[in-house]
Design a protein around this motif. Sequence first.
Motif, short mmCIF file in Angstrom:
data_model
loop_
_atom_site.label_atom_id
_atom_site.label_comp_id
_atom_site.label_asym_id
_atom_site.label_seq_id
_atom_site.Cartn_x
_atom_site.Cartn_y
_atom_site.Cartn_z
N ALA A 56 0.72 -1.22 0.10
CA ALA A 56 0.00 -0.04 -0.02
C ALA A 56 1.07 1.44 0.05
N ARG A 57 2.10 1.27 0.76
CA ARG A 57 2.85 2.40 0.80
C ARG A 57 3.51 2.55 -0.58
N SER A 58 4.09 1.56 -1.14
CA SER A 58 4.54 1.71 -2.70
C SER A 58 3.39 2.39 -3.53
N LEU A 59 2.24 1.70 -3.52
CA LEU A 59 1.25 2.29 -4.39
C LEU A 59 1.01 3.90 -4.25
N LEU A 60 1.01 4.01 -2.92
CA LEU A 60 0.68 5.60 -2.50
C LEU A 60 1.86 6.40 -3.05
N GLY A 61 3.01 5.84 -2.80
CA GLY A 61 4.12 6.65 -3.13
C GLY A 61 4.52 6.64 -4.63
N ARG A 62 3.94 5.73 -5.43
CA ARG A 62 3.95 5.94 -7.03
C ARG A 62 2.95 6.99 -7.36
N PHE A 63 1.73 7.29 -6.67
CA PHE A 63 0.95 8.36 -7.09
C PHE A 63 1.36 9.82 -6.47
N GLY A 64 2.35 9.68 -5.59
CA GLY A 64 2.79 11.04 -5.07
C GLY A 64 1.94 11.35 -3.81
N LEU A 65 1.56 10.41 -3.13
CA LEU A 65 0.66 10.51 -1.92
C LEU A 65 1.32 10.31 -0.70
N PRO A 66 0.95 10.84 0.50
CA PRO A 66 1.82 10.41 1.78
C PRO A 66 1.75 8.90 1.68
N ASN A 67 3.01 8.35 2.22
CA ASN A 67 3.19 6.98 2.22
C ASN A 67 3.92 6.31 3.26
N GLY A 68 3.69 7.09 4.41
CA GLY A 68 4.29 6.70 5.43
C GLY A 68 3.73 5.17 6.25
N ASP A 69 3.97 4.85 7.19
CA ASP A 69 3.54 3.68 7.89
C ASP A 69 2.23 3.67 8.24
N PHE A 70 1.75 4.89 8.71
CA PHE A 70 0.43 4.94 9.19
C PHE A 70 -0.53 4.94 7.72
N ALA A 71 -0.31 5.60 6.74
CA ALA A 71 -1.02 5.68 5.39
C ALA A 71 -1.09 4.18 4.98
N GLY A 72 0.04 3.43 5.00
CA GLY A 72 0.05 2.00 4.68
C GLY A 72 -0.85 1.25 5.35
N TYR A 73 -0.73 1.11 6.65
CA TYR A 73 -1.65 0.58 7.33
C TYR A 73 -3.22 0.80 7.16
N PHE A 74 -3.44 1.92 7.17
CA PHE A 74 -4.64 2.66 6.94
C PHE A 74 -5.44 1.79 5.61
N VAL A 75 -4.67 2.22 4.46
CA VAL A 75 -5.21 1.41 3.40
C VAL A 75 -5.17 0.16 3.36
N HIS A 76 -4.20 -0.67 3.89
CA HIS A 76 -4.45 -1.95 3.95
C HIS A 76 -5.60 -2.71 4.88
N PHE A 77 -5.62 -1.98 5.92
CA PHE A 77 -6.93 -2.51 6.93
C PHE A 77 -8.15 -1.81 6.72
N TYR A 78 -7.95 -0.62 6.53
CA TYR A 78 -9.50 -0.04 6.69
C TYR A 78 -9.94 0.06 5.23
N LEU A 79 -9.03 0.56 4.08
CA LEU A 79 -9.86 0.90 2.76
C LEU A 79 -9.91 -0.48 2.10
N VAL A 80 -9.07 -1.33 2.32
CA VAL A 80 -9.10 -2.62 1.45
C VAL A 80 -9.70 -3.76 2.45
N GLY A 81 -9.38 -3.91 3.56
CA GLY A 81 -9.74 -5.02 4.09
C GLY A 81 -11.27 -4.71 4.80
N LEU A 82 -11.48 -3.64 5.33
CA LEU A 82 -12.92 -3.28 5.67
C LEU A 82 -14.03 -3.26 4.75
N LEU A 83 -13.49 -2.26 3.70
CA LEU A 83 -14.13 -1.67 2.57
C LEU A 83 -14.38 -2.27 1.35
N GLY A 84 -13.21 -2.26 0.85
CA GLY A 84 -13.11 -2.70 -0.68
C GLY A 84 -13.01 -4.17 -0.97
#
Length: 166
Positions: A56-84
């Motif tokens: 998730a961090r690599s993907l965010l970074g590819r698009f120039g978005l914030p890609n710290g640990d929090f962002a990676g975990y947020f995308v993985h757990f919340y956006l993908v795991g709980l929603l997507g």
Amino acid sequence: MSDTAATSSRRLPPANGATLGAMFVAGAVATMAFDLWGQILSPGLGWATLSPHGLARSLLGRFGLPNGDFAGYFVHFYLVGLLGYPLGWLLVFRPAWRAVIGAGGPWILPAALYGLALWVFAIGGITAIAGLPFFLDFTGITWVALIGHVLYGIVLVAVLRRFRLG
């Protein structure tokens, strides 16, 4: 109600708080199973360790978005795991399966195939978009991720079935 609307309403769950809650619970349990497998059990067996937040961090970074640990975990757990992924099951895969195969038969087969489809999407597609090697060069992590995604699909559907949505 027309025949098409009646058929559609039987294929899709109701859009309400109960469905959203069931989706979040099922997604949380399935994500925990995925992470238990990929970050504890697999390395305990001497196999690769999954790092889905890293993807998730690599993907965010590819698009120039914030890609710290929090962002990676947020995308993985919340956006993908709980929603997507739960939405993908409820709104895309399950209705398509029922339209082509029917509603009968064992639930575990479409659940496992959904997990396989998630693996192809994540490890075959998202990795390429993120600038990583296609299917991560088919290293050990690729196969641990396959088991993890199939496990996710099975657990997701098992929990949704408890809520009468699987």
